[in-house]
Write a protein that holds these residues in place. Structure first.
Motif, short mmCIF file in Angstrom:
data_model
loop_
_atom_site.label_atom_id
_atom_site.label_comp_id
_atom_site.label_asym_id
_atom_site.label_seq_id
_atom_site.Cartn_x
_atom_site.Cartn_y
_atom_site.Cartn_z
N ARG A 144 5.58 -23.24 50.19
CA ARG A 144 5.60 -24.13 49.03
C ARG A 144 6.95 -24.80 48.89
O ARG A 144 7.04 -25.99 48.57
CB ARG A 144 5.24 -23.36 47.76
CG ARG A 144 3.75 -23.24 47.51
CD ARG A 144 3.45 -22.81 46.09
NE ARG A 144 3.90 -21.45 45.83
CZ ARG A 144 3.18 -20.36 46.09
NH1 ARG A 144 1.98 -20.47 46.64
NH2 ARG A 144 3.66 -19.16 45.83
N GLN A 145 8.00 -24.04 49.13
CA GLN A 145 9.34 -24.63 49.06
C GLN A 145 9.54 -25.70 50.12
O GLN A 145 10.28 -26.66 49.92
CB GLN A 145 10.41 -23.54 49.21
CG GLN A 145 10.53 -22.63 47.99
CD GLN A 145 11.67 -21.65 48.13
OE1 GLN A 145 12.11 -21.32 49.23
NE2 GLN A 145 12.15 -21.16 47.01
N GLN A 146 8.86 -25.53 51.25
CA GLN A 146 8.94 -26.51 52.33
C GLN A 146 8.01 -27.71 52.09
O GLN A 146 8.02 -28.67 52.84
CB GLN A 146 8.56 -25.86 53.66
CG GLN A 146 9.56 -24.84 54.17
CD GLN A 146 10.86 -25.47 54.65
OE1 GLN A 146 10.85 -26.45 55.39
NE2 GLN A 146 11.98 -24.93 54.21
N GLY A 147 7.18 -27.62 51.05
CA GLY A 147 6.24 -28.70 50.76
C GLY A 147 5.01 -28.69 51.63
O GLY A 147 4.32 -29.72 51.75
N ASP A 148 4.70 -27.55 52.25
CA ASP A 148 3.54 -27.44 53.14
C ASP A 148 2.40 -26.78 52.37
O ASP A 148 2.24 -25.56 52.37
CB ASP A 148 3.91 -26.62 54.37
CG ASP A 148 2.85 -26.67 55.46
OD1 ASP A 148 1.67 -26.86 55.13
OD2 ASP A 148 3.20 -26.50 56.65
N ALA A 149 1.58 -27.62 51.70
CA ALA A 149 0.52 -27.11 50.83
C ALA A 149 -0.55 -26.36 51.62
O ALA A 149 -1.11 -25.37 51.13
CB ALA A 149 -0.10 -28.25 50.05
N GLN A 150 -0.87 -26.83 52.83
CA GLN A 150 -1.94 -26.20 53.61
C GLN A 150 -1.57 -24.77 54.00
O GLN A 150 -2.36 -23.84 53.87
CB GLN A 150 -2.21 -27.02 54.88
CG GLN A 150 -3.45 -26.57 55.65
CD GLN A 150 -4.73 -27.12 55.05
OE1 GLN A 150 -4.93 -28.33 54.98
NE2 GLN A 150 -5.61 -26.24 54.61
N GLN A 151 -0.33 -24.58 54.47
CA GLN A 151 0.10 -23.24 54.86
C GLN A 151 0.29 -22.34 53.64
O GLN A 151 -0.01 -21.14 53.70
CB GLN A 151 1.40 -23.31 55.67
CG GLN A 151 1.23 -23.87 57.07
CD GLN A 151 0.48 -22.91 57.98
OE1 GLN A 151 0.43 -21.71 57.75
NE2 GLN A 151 -0.13 -23.45 59.03
N ALA A 152 0.79 -22.90 52.55
CA ALA A 152 0.93 -22.10 51.33
C ALA A 152 -0.43 -21.61 50.87
O ALA A 152 -0.59 -20.44 50.47
CB ALA A 152 1.59 -22.93 50.23
N LEU A 153 -1.44 -22.49 50.93
CA LEU A 153 -2.81 -22.10 50.57
C LEU A 153 -3.29 -20.98 51.47
O LEU A 153 -3.88 -20.00 51.00
CB LEU A 153 -3.74 -23.31 50.69
CG LEU A 153 -5.24 -23.03 50.54
CD1 LEU A 153 -5.55 -22.53 49.13
CD2 LEU A 153 -6.05 -24.28 50.87
N ARG A 154 -3.04 -21.11 52.77
CA ARG A 154 -3.50 -20.09 53.73
C ARG A 154 -3.01 -18.70 53.37
O ARG A 154 -3.78 -17.74 53.31
CB ARG A 154 -3.03 -20.47 55.14
CG ARG A 154 -3.20 -19.37 56.19
CD ARG A 154 -3.03 -19.93 57.58
NE ARG A 154 -4.10 -20.89 57.82
CZ ARG A 154 -4.08 -21.81 58.79
NH1 ARG A 154 -3.02 -21.93 59.58
NH2 ARG A 154 -5.10 -22.62 58.95
N TRP A 155 -1.73 -18.59 53.09
CA TRP A 155 -1.17 -17.25 52.86
C TRP A 155 -1.46 -16.74 51.46
O TRP A 155 -1.57 -15.53 51.24
CB TRP A 155 0.31 -17.24 53.21
CG TRP A 155 0.46 -17.45 54.69
CD1 TRP A 155 0.82 -18.60 55.34
CD2 TRP A 155 0.15 -16.50 55.71
NE1 TRP A 155 0.76 -18.41 56.69
CE2 TRP A 155 0.36 -17.14 56.96
CE3 TRP A 155 -0.28 -15.18 55.69
CZ2 TRP A 155 0.16 -16.49 58.18
CZ3 TRP A 155 -0.48 -14.52 56.91
CH2 TRP A 155 -0.27 -15.18 58.13
#
Length: 292
Positions: A144-155
């Protein structure tokens, strides 16, 4: 006798680190040479405990040598769930560039090393792929801090399936709320990738369906997706298939024997929570059961 004396001194120093009365203990680099050698000898004795305790000592004093000993702890064999603690620590250190105790009043607060997102991500992923549930949540926060919504959702999803409910730090279900009559764009992207055979996307989509987040709840469809991913060797597909079969859900009958088979495949990939001593607890009913 001399070896025993040196080890006793090191253990005493480690004990003191947790006591307020020992806050003026000199940093490792300023310890007498004999004590510093004993500390490093302890870290290189081949045990997880030795490497871990030495890493913790160096970290407490904002000393970058902590990294080398966490790496040593992560690589110790025989491999156990303890190794994932060291992998998680490395993820935290590399993504921040700081050591945990750097804000102590008697320690130089300057960053101990240059942050490296790539190294931190790799270490966090190793911890997560070996079953460390704390790494699931920390990876979600880091993405989330990196702005990667897809990966944040995954984890976030993986933490949710393991815990049976969203964590306080997650952004579920807001992150995937349907937009009018259409599914959220993140969900639509997962559906396309899952249809093409992407195992990671199959696990993500399965988690959405199992929980009913972003999509109508369908545990039976989730199980099929987990199994497809698991057949491709995806450790989360294997583990979540085992959890769902072991816990049961509407449309999925409890099948402990089948669950054990999936857990065994995940355990073979060093996913420590798939060991019988862990999964047998994980499939037990929670304290509160809510009817559909």
């Amino acid at each position: 006798m001399q070896h025993r004396t040196g080890r006793t001194a090191v253990l005493a120093a480690l004990l003191c680190l947790g006591l307020a009365a020992c806050q003026t203990l000199p940093a490792p680099s300023r310890l007498p040479a004999a004590q510093l050698q004993a500390l490093e000898r302890r870290g290189n004795d081949g045990s997880f405990e030795g490497a871990w305790e030495t890493a913790q000592t160096f970290e407490r004093f904002n000393d970058p040598r902590a990294v080398a000993y966490y790496e040593r702890a992560a690589a110790v064999t025989p491999w156990t769930f303890h190794n994932t603690k060291a992998e998680q620590a490395l993820g935290r250190i590399w993504t921040s560039g700081a050591l945990r105790h750097a804000d102590s009043p008697h320690i130089d607060p300057a960053p101990a090393l240059r942050a490296s997102w790539r190294r931190g991500e790799r270490a966090y992923r190793a911890a997560a792929n070996h079953g460390n549930p704390y790494a699931f949540q920390e990876l979600a926060a880091a993405y989330r801090q990196q702005g990667d919504a897809q990966q944040a959702l995954r984890w976030d999803l993986r933490a949710m399936i393991y815990q049976r409910y969203p964590s306080r730090s997650s952004r579920l279900p807001d992150a995937v709320t349907p937009q009018g009559d259409a599914v959220h764009p993140l969900v639509a992207r997962l559906q396309r990738r899952a249809d093409r055979g992407d195992a990671e996307a199959q696990v993500d989509l399965g988690a959405l369906l199992e929980s009913g987040v972003g999509l109508p709840r369908d545990p039976a469809a989730a199980l099929l997706l987990y199994q497809r991913a698991g057949e491709q060797g995806n450790v989360f597909g294997q583990y979540f298939a085992g959890l769902l079969l072991g816990r049961s859900a509407p449309g999925v009958e409890k099948d402990t024997a089948a669950a054990a088979g999936w857990f065994a495949r995940a355990e073979a990939q060093r996913f420590y929570m798939a060991a019988p001593s862990y999964w047998e607890k994980a499939i037990k009913p929670p304290f509160f059961l809510f009817s559909e």
